[in-house]
Design a protein around this motif. Structure first.
Motif, PDB file in Angstrom:
ATOM      1  N   GLU A   1       0.810  -1.216   0.000  1.00 39.72           N
ATOM      2  CA  GLU A   1       0.000   0.000   0.000  1.00 39.72           C
ATOM      3  C   GLU A   1       0.854   1.281   0.000  1.00 39.72           C
ATOM      4  O   GLU A   1       0.644   2.186  -0.796  1.00 39.72           O
TER       5      GLU A   1
ATOM      6  N   TRP B   1       1.576   1.390  -4.094  1.00 42.08           N
ATOM      7  CA  TRP B   1       0.452   0.955  -4.943  1.00 42.08           C
ATOM      8  C   TRP B   1      -0.912   1.374  -4.406  1.00 42.08           C
ATOM      9  O   TRP B   1      -1.934   1.149  -5.052  1.00 42.08           O
TER      10      TRP B   1
ATOM     11  N   ILE C   1      -3.595   3.237  -6.496  1.00 45.14           N
ATOM     12  CA  ILE C   1      -4.199   2.705  -7.729  1.00 45.14           C
ATOM     13  C   ILE C   1      -5.004   1.425  -7.504  1.00 45.14           C
ATOM     14  O   ILE C   1      -5.974   1.192  -8.201  1.00 45.14           O
ATOM     15  N   PHE C   2      -4.605   0.592  -6.557  1.00 40.32           N
ATOM     16  CA  PHE C   2      -5.343  -0.653  -6.348  1.00 40.32           C
ATOM     17  C   PHE C   2      -6.426  -0.494  -5.287  1.00 40.32           C
ATOM     18  O   PHE C   2      -6.291   0.313  -4.366  1.00 40.32           O
ATOM     19  N   SER C   3      -7.469  -1.309  -5.389  1.00 37.75           N
ATOM     20  CA  SER C   3      -8.489  -1.329  -4.346  1.00 37.75           C
ATOM     21  C   SER C   3      -7.933  -2.124  -3.166  1.00 37.75           C
ATOM     22  O   SER C   3      -6.963  -2.881  -3.304  1.00 37.75           O
ATOM     23  N   GLU C   4      -8.599  -1.964  -2.033  1.00 37.17           N
ATOM     24  CA  GLU C   4      -8.220  -2.711  -0.834  1.00 37.17           C
ATOM     25  C   GLU C   4      -8.238  -4.218  -1.116  1.00 37.17           C
ATOM     26  O   GLU C   4      -7.319  -4.948  -0.735  1.00 37.17           O
TER      27      GLU C   4
ATOM     28  N   GLU D   1      -7.883  -5.753  -3.968  1.00 37.75           N
ATOM     29  CA  GLU D   1      -6.784  -6.137  -4.852  1.00 37.75           C
ATOM     30  C   GLU D   1      -5.480  -6.268  -4.062  1.00 37.75           C
ATOM     31  O   GLU D   1      -4.690  -7.187  -4.295  1.00 37.75           O
TER      32      GLU D   1
ATOM     33  N   THR E   1     -13.893  -2.939  -2.902  1.00 39.18           N
ATOM     34  CA  THR E   1     -13.519  -3.542  -4.188  1.00 39.18           C
ATOM     35  C   THR E   1     -13.256  -2.504  -5.269  1.00 39.18           C
ATOM     36  O   THR E   1     -12.742  -2.829  -6.329  1.00 39.18           O
ATOM     37  N   THR E   2     -13.651  -1.249  -4.991  1.00 38.16           N
ATOM     38  CA  THR E   2     -13.459  -0.237  -6.038  1.00 38.16           C
ATOM     39  C   THR E   2     -12.121   0.469  -5.863  1.00 38.16           C
ATOM     40  O   THR E   2     -11.651   0.684  -4.751  1.00 38.16           O
ATOM     41  N   ARG E   3     -11.533   0.805  -6.982  1.00 37.72           N
ATOM     42  CA  ARG E   3     -10.269   1.544  -6.951  1.00 37.72           C
ATOM     43  C   ARG E   3     -10.539   3.018  -6.682  1.00 37.72           C
ATOM     44  O   ARG E   3     -11.602   3.522  -7.035  1.00 37.72           O
TER      45      ARG E   3
ATOM     46  N   ARG F   1     -10.582   6.672  -7.473  1.00 39.32           N
ATOM     47  CA  ARG F   1     -10.599   7.401  -8.752  1.00 39.32           C
ATOM     48  C   ARG F   1     -10.123   8.827  -8.521  1.00 39.32           C
ATOM     49  O   ARG F   1     -10.809   9.612  -7.877  1.00 39.32           O
TER      50      ARG F   1
ATOM     51  N   HIS G   1      -4.428   1.226 -17.568  1.00 40.73           N
ATOM     52  CA  HIS G   1      -3.697   0.060 -17.073  1.00 40.73           C
ATOM     53  C   HIS G   1      -2.189   0.239 -17.142  1.00 40.73           C
ATOM     54  O   HIS G   1      -1.445  -0.724 -17.250  1.00 40.73           O
TER      55      HIS G   1
END
Ligand code: HEC
Ligand code: HEC
Length: 271
Positions: free
Chosen positions: A88, A103, A106-109, A111, A140-142, A144, A223
């Motif tokens: 994280e 990271w 950019i990543f969700s929890e 992920e 689950t959402t990244r 934004r 991506h």
């Protein structure tokens, strides 16, 4: 053996043995998600099997960690939470090297926990399993982050006097190392080859593009392998001014051709 018992035991045995042999077919959903993310984002440094031998590893000091514990017991001593935190916050967020990127923006929890679950499969670990509790599900959402507008860059530039500019350039040069940009980008003959060479950034790139890209690479390319490293406005301005001074000679690409990277994990070009 009793006939009836045979009837039950033999199919049961087949199930157990067959199940073990084909367990890779039933890989946990989160481990599978973690594997996919790892292959795209982490393999260039940590290597396909996590041994710290990706094609970009030779450019890193310290080396990308061997996540398999093949030479020394290290990973198995870390808690799941500690692994999560380094992913994280990156190396610089937990007092390790900034060559390990951040990271969390950019990543969700979910992920990131999936990455922890996958990293756990790379070494022997007898502790607590990573669980995805239905009662308390992970986000689950990244995150934004909205695209950064050119006006933001222009209004910052209006305040930059000639005297201040040199100061910012020097600061930017330091920040380029502190944030670990150098882990992925080469300037001169120093740095990584995960991203494009920046030796000629001053010729090739518009300052306003550099600024907006650094502040939010994903708003340009969903991506991209370049994470958002969380630079503030002032930090991004300093790095932009530094990169704009780079007017090096043309470079011979001896590693990855960065813009071909979308066809999976890039491989070093043939010599
Ligand atoms: C640009 C190269 C690079 C990339 C990409 C990278 N890492 Fe790392 N990673 C490193 C380096 C270098 C270290 C060693 C840092 C240190 O020991 O100071 C490290 C260390 C680690 C560690 C060990 C942390 C500890 O406590 O010692 C973990 C876990 C890890 N990385 C996971 C990941 C995951 C998961 C990804 C992908 C999302 C990833 N890394 C992507 C370079 C990278
Ligand atoms: C984990 C690796 C990684 C790190 C860390 C990283 N980058 Fe990148 N960078 C990339 C990749 C990959 C690209 C190519 C973009 C693409 O097409 O996805 C890129 C693209 C760029 C570009 C655009 C280059 C061009 O030719 O269009 C700039 C400018 C840039 N990075 C600056 C930085 C700065 C400044 C930092 C530190 C704050 C940084 N990068 C950190 C991987 C990284």
């Amino acid at each position: 053996m009793n006939k009836k018992l045979q009837f039950v035991l033999i199919p049961a045995l087949i199930l157990v043995i067959g199940g073990a042999a084909f367990s890779f077919l039933f890989e946990d959903k989160h481990v599978a998600q973690g594997r996919k993310l790892f292959n795209r984002y982490c393999v260039p440094c940590h290597g396909p099997g996590g041994q710290g031998d990706g094609y970009n590893a030779k450019n890193l000091d310290p080396h990308a960690r061997d996540l398999t514990d093949s030479k020394e017991q290290y990973m198995s001593k870390l808690s799941n939470k500690e692994i999560y935190e380094v992913i994280e916050k990156g190396g610089r967020g937990v007092d390790l090297s900034s060559m390990m990127p951040t990271w969390g923006l950019i990543f969700s929890e979910e992920e990131m926990w999936s990455l922890v679950a996958y990293v756990r499969t790379l070494h022997t670990y007898k502790g607590e399993k990573v669980t995805f509790d239905k009662e308390k599900p992970y986000q689950t959402t990244r995150v934004r982050v909205p695209p950064v507008q050119e006006a933001e860059f222009r209004s910052l530039m209006e305040k930059v006097t000639d005297e201040k500019k040199q100061e910012l350039i020097d600061q930017g040069k330091e920040l380029f190392e502190d944030f670990g940009c150098i882990a992925c980008h080469k300037v001169g003959n120093k740095g990584g080859t995960l991203g494009p060479y920046l030796t000629r950034a001053g010729f090739m790139l518009q300052p306003q593009f550099i600024y907006r890209w650094i502040r939010n690479p994903l708003s340009f390319k969903n991506h991209t392998r370049m994470p958002n490293l969380g630079l503030s406005e002032d930090e991004a301005l300093a790095v932009t001014l530094y990169l704009s001074t780079l007017h090096g000679p043309p470079v011979q690409l001896d590693g990855v051709t960065p813009f071909e990277e979308d066809q999976g994990v890039p491989k070093p070009a043939k010599q």
